[in-house]
Design a protein around this motif. Structure first.
Motif, mmCIF file in Angstrom:
data_model
loop_
_atom_site.group_PDB
_atom_site.id
_atom_site.type_symbol
_atom_site.label_atom_id
_atom_site.label_comp_id
_atom_site.label_asym_id
_atom_site.label_seq_id
_atom_site.Cartn_x
_atom_site.Cartn_y
_atom_site.Cartn_z
ATOM 1 N N ILE A 68 0.853 -1.186 0.000
ATOM 2 C CA ILE A 68 0.000 0.000 0.000
ATOM 3 C C ILE A 68 0.886 1.232 0.000
ATOM 4 C CG2 ILE A 68 -1.783 1.300 1.214
ATOM 5 C CD1 ILE A 68 -2.787 -1.337 2.350
ATOM 6 N N SER A 84 -4.767 6.373 -0.661
ATOM 7 C CA SER A 84 -3.866 5.222 -0.677
ATOM 8 C C SER A 84 -4.234 4.298 -1.835
ATOM 9 C CB SER A 84 -3.943 4.461 0.646
ATOM 10 O OG SER A 84 -5.256 3.993 0.897
ATOM 11 N N VAL A 85 -3.214 3.555 -2.317
ATOM 12 C CA VAL A 85 -3.395 2.683 -3.459
ATOM 13 C C VAL A 85 -2.694 1.357 -3.178
ATOM 14 C CG1 VAL A 85 -1.409 3.797 -4.586
ATOM 15 C CG2 VAL A 85 -2.988 2.417 -5.949
ATOM 16 N N LEU A 86 -3.380 0.261 -3.461
ATOM 17 C CA LEU A 86 -2.769 -1.065 -3.371
ATOM 18 C C LEU A 86 -2.018 -1.319 -4.669
ATOM 19 C CD1 LEU A 86 -2.435 -3.786 -1.836
ATOM 20 C CD2 LEU A 86 -4.438 -4.593 -3.091
ATOM 21 N N ALA A 127 -7.864 -4.635 -1.170
ATOM 22 C CA ALA A 127 -7.776 -3.180 -1.294
ATOM 23 C C ALA A 127 -8.919 -2.506 -0.557
ATOM 24 C CB ALA A 127 -7.786 -2.786 -2.767
ATOM 25 N N CYS A 132 -8.191 1.296 0.755
ATOM 26 C CA CYS A 132 -7.562 1.918 -0.418
ATOM 27 C C CYS A 132 -8.622 2.491 -1.351
ATOM 28 C CB CYS A 132 -6.713 0.894 -1.176
ATOM 29 S SG CYS A 132 -5.316 0.255 -0.233
#
Length: 373
Positions: A68, A84-86, A127, A132
């Motif tokens: 992440i 946030s991004v997986l 995610a 995320c």
């Protein structure tokens, strides 16, 4: 969802984007390389293979790891900043960049390094469970695992998640509509602005990348940002930076964000020095002088080069320090509170509620963990 989306992890996954030639070879049509394969041969990317009468994607459902990240690390500064991004990738690549900064993944010929097995829905569920906002296909180029990326993207969209492609844009005309129709944002590496640079240092050609960028901007709603890794003595002259910036401004638009990123010695260019901060700042000045409104410096500590400014009045709207957001001044419509000019990008509820941005953390994730640490 594609009929193959439920294929078991590690199964012989049939690849798309190919046809049989008159001489019996199979031509992969996924990217401009157009690899022509006899039985048991692999394409230049290593992960697409002819096995008897089948074309296979050998990395479907297998990843080199999950993490992440802040969305700014992709880098995307105008796509739900602070979220946030997986992130995950597989192995292999369809370019042969001598300066690759992820060479241990993209140049891997050992599929045993793909330790994490995951279905499309498992990735989307993870995610979502970790809060995320999006899932990024990155580390190696998602074009070469397009079938897997598309299935994951469909699972993400079913759960209300966005999708991001971090790519070199080296994809064929016949495949790009299918691939990018499943992406909400893309950061495309425009590695230089001469065919000589692409041929000698990337084992590819410039024009197919320019074609992809032009098509993305004119024919899709994918949010687009660009990254150019500046390498001393290779693609960092004033003339090349000016030509690149002018092409972006005149062909794609003045509001397309451009990131100049610092090279560090690695892979087959370990003897080339790291890019000085002054080089990135010089490139940023040149690009802004050509008319580009949003130009950034990356892989260095440079708060001014990280900050998003209003194209109307010059107000600092999103002040960053590395990947930390120090100040966020957009209104709920994504506009400057001082003059009302819209900041190009995608914002919405995430940006409006940025009081607790994700920050500069990087969290390795096991797909079946259920709680934050």
């Amino acid at each position: 969802m594609n009929a193959n989306a439920g294929a078991s992890i590690g199964a012989r996954y049939p690849a798309r984007y190919w046809h049989r030639l008159d001489d019996g070879r199979y031509q992969c049509d996924l990217c401009p390389r157009l690899c022509k394969l006899h039985p048991d041969q692999r394409g230049a990317c290593f992960v697409r293979m002819r096995a008897g009468d089948e074309m296979l994607l050998t990395t479907y459902g297998r990843s080199s790891g999950f993490c992440i990240d802040p969305i700014e690390k992709k880098p995307l500064n105008h796509f739900f900043p602070g979220s946030s991004v997986l992130s995950f990738g597989t192995a292999g690549c369809n370019l042969a960049c001598k300066f690759c900064q992820n060479w241990d993944i993209s140049k891997s010929r050992d599929l045993d390094t793909l330790m994490d097995a995951a279905s499309a829905d498992e990735i989307a569920a993870t995610a979502q469970r970790w809060g995320c906002h999006s899932v990024a296909f990155t580390y190696n180029d998602p074009v070469i695992f397009a079938e897997y990326a598309i299935d994951v993207a469909e699972a993400c969209h079913a759960r209300g998640l966005k999708t991001v492609a971090v790519t070199a844009g080296y994809i064929s005309e016949c495949a790009r509509q299918d691939f990018f129709s499943h992406m909400d944002a893309a950061n495309v590496d425009l590695k230089g602005f001469s065919d000589d640079f692409y041929v000698k240092l990337c084992g590819a050609h410039l024009q197919p990348v320019l074609d992809t960028l032009t098509w993305l901007k004119r024919e899709t709603t994918v949010w687009l940002e660009l990254t150019t890794l500046l390498i001393t003595g290779c693609n960092d002259t004033d003339d090349e930076i000016r030509k690149l910036s002018h092409w972006v401004c005149s062909t794609l638009g003045a509001d397309v964000p451009l990131h100049f990123s610092a090279f560090h010695p690695d892979f087959k260019m370990a003897d080339v020095p790291a890019t000085p901060l002054d080089t990135l700042r010089r490139a940023r000045r040149i690009a802004r002088d050509t008319g580009l409104q949003h130009v950034y410096t990356g892989n260095v500590h440079d708060s001014d080069g990280d900050t998003s400014y209003c194209a109307g009045c010059g107000e600092a709207l999103i002040v960053r320090d590395w990947y930390e957001i120090r100040s966020y001044r957009l209104d709920t419509a994504g506009c400057c509170p001082r003059c009302g000019t819209a900041l190009a990008g995608r914002y919405g509820a995430v940006g409006a509620a940025i009081g607790k941005p994700f920050g500069a953390r990087r969290i390795p994730v096991a797909l079946h963990r259920t709680q934050r640490t």
